[in-house]
Enzyme design. Structure first.
Site, PDB file in Angstrom:
ATOM      1  N   SER A 145       0.770  -1.337   0.537  1.00 36.64           N
ATOM      2  CA  SER A 145       0.116  -0.365   0.433  1.00 36.64           C
ATOM      3  C   SER A 145       0.727   1.364  -0.578  1.00 36.64           C
ATOM      4  O   SER A 145       0.440   2.785  -0.760  1.00 36.64           O
ATOM      5  CB  SER A 145      -1.105  -0.095   1.166  1.00 36.64           C
ATOM      6  OG  SER A 145      -0.584  -0.510   1.981  1.00 36.64           O
ATOM      7  N   LYS A 161       2.586 -11.671   7.440  1.00 33.71           N
ATOM      8  CA  LYS A 161       2.252  -9.851   7.708  1.00 33.71           C
ATOM      9  C   LYS A 161       1.307 -10.175   9.471  1.00 33.71           C
ATOM     10  O   LYS A 161      -0.141 -10.251   8.097  1.00 33.71           O
ATOM     11  CB  LYS A 161       2.713  -8.988   6.758  1.00 33.71           C
ATOM     12  CG  LYS A 161       2.452  -7.268   7.124  1.00 33.71           C
ATOM     13  CD  LYS A 161       2.613  -6.534   6.069  1.00 33.71           C
ATOM     14  CE  LYS A 161       2.423  -5.122   6.774  1.00 33.71           C
ATOM     15  NZ  LYS A 161       2.698  -4.295   5.784  1.00 33.71           N
TER      16      LYS A 161
END
Length: 377
Positions: free
Chosen positions: A108, A234
């Site tokens: 992102s 993650k």
């Protein structure tokens, strides 16, 4: 910066097939037709890939080890919005010199959703070459490869490998989540199919905010961790209880557990719970804040591991406050902070807006204490 809930949460022509439908990872689709700079950079990509494949430092074993990983930014020309490969290379080397354990492209923070397939490869290739040329060939490059279909996700994985990526960071699909099979069967089948076909190992990315609230449970992650090519996770959900359960289970599954080189790497997804994740047994962070202040993120973890808990907590407090600024501002705010304090960063690609003068001032002040800490290290 990937916001989490504040209260919970083999050569350049690699060919494979999925469901008996052959496909080939392409490297040079036509993009940016109105931009000569983009055409020049992208048209040279295929040749660069073929040339770099013979480099012994291009495809080499780079194990995942505990530490600080950074989802890097993608930089653009302020007028044309063409990819600025020089800025990407300089930024990557700056992070490596600071001592980060690894970097990740196409997240992102890297504005992956704004890039074409070829542009993604260009960014990853630029990152890999910059590390190698600067003497950091040992630093692994993780590449964001998630897509809504199994087929395209595998294609992204193949392209990531071609461009020098070592690991694929994969979000679960979510667009048709209401139609998925019960008990997370569809999600498990998706990750299994991708891992089976990918030329590089997979890291699961659990980020409910980016996938319509789809939050993988510890049971699902532990189950998937048994696949030999699924090597880490993650957790941007911010759930340290989940993190602890995953660490404990995967440690027990290991035949000869090595804390310096775990078989399944468990990373916190934000810098504001670095210490909390370490207490729960985590191996480090993959956090966007490290784009601005990598040394501060590294120091927090180093102090904790050295048993200097009070000192670590003091730095964590500053890091957490700075991370809150980054979380609220997102990629626009992080770039504004980079520009204000480091002299580069520029703007995000449209349609994301350019920050107002008031926002720029606010974000600069928000990062001030953290940047002062960074400069003292």
């Amino acid at each position: 910066m990937a916001p989490h809930l504040d209260v919970s949460s083999p050569a350049g022509s690699f060919t494979t097939s999925f469901d008996r439908i052959p496909f080939r990872a392409t490297t040079s689709p036509a993009v940016g037709r109105d931009s000569p700079a983009s055409i020049e950079s992208l048209s040279s990509l295929s040749g660069s890939l073929e040339g770099e494949i013979v480099d012994e430092d291009f495809h080499m074993t780079r194990p995942l080890t505990p530490g600080v990983y950074v989802p890097t930014m993608c930089f653009f020309d302020e007028e044309t919005e063409d990819i600025d490969v020089n800025a990407i290379a300089r930024h990557t080397v700056r992070l490596a010199k600071a001592g980060v354990t690894g970097v990740a492209t196409q997240g992102s923070n890297g504005e992956a959703v704004h890039l074409t397939h070829a542009e993604r490869q260009l960014v990853t290739l630029t990152t890999r070459k910059a590390l190698n040329d600067a003497g950091y060939s040992h630093v692994p490059v993780i590449v964001g490869c998630g897509a809504q279909s199994t087929r395209e996700t595998i294609r992204y994985c193949c392209e990531a490998w071609e461009a020098g990526g070592d690991y694929a960071l994969v979000l679960p699909p979510s667009y048709y989540a209401p139609l998925f099979a019960p008990s997370s069967r569809t999600v498990k089948e998706y990750f299994t199919a991708v891992a089976n076909a990918s030329p590089i190992p997979i890291i699961i990315y659990n980020f409910p905010g980016a996938v319509n609230g789809l939050d993988l449970s510890s049971d699902v992650i532990i189950d998937l961790s048994q696949h030999p090519k699924i090597v880490g996770v993650k957790l941007t959900c911010g759930n340290t209880g989940k993190l602890n359960r995953v660490v404990a289970a995967t440690r027990k599954q290991s035949k000869n557990y090595d804390p310096d080189r775990p078989e399944f790497l468990v990373l916190a997804g934000s810098a504001d719970f670095s210490i909390q994740s370490l207490i729960a047994g985590g191996h480090g962070i993959l956090a966007g804040l490290a784009n601005i202040t990598p040394k501060s993120c590294i120091k927090t973890i180093e102090l904790y591991r050295a048993g200097k808990f009070q000192e670590a907590q003091k730095i964590q407090e500053v890091v957490s406050q700075g991370d809150w600024v980054a979380i609220q501002g997102g990629v626009v705010g992080v770039k504004a902070g980079l520009q204000a304090w480091m002299g580069y960063g520029g703007y995000a690609r449209s349609p994301l807006p350019k920050p107002t003068a008031e926002q720029t001032k606010s974000w600069k002040e928000g990062f001030r204490e953290l940047v002062q800490l960074e400069k003292s290290l």
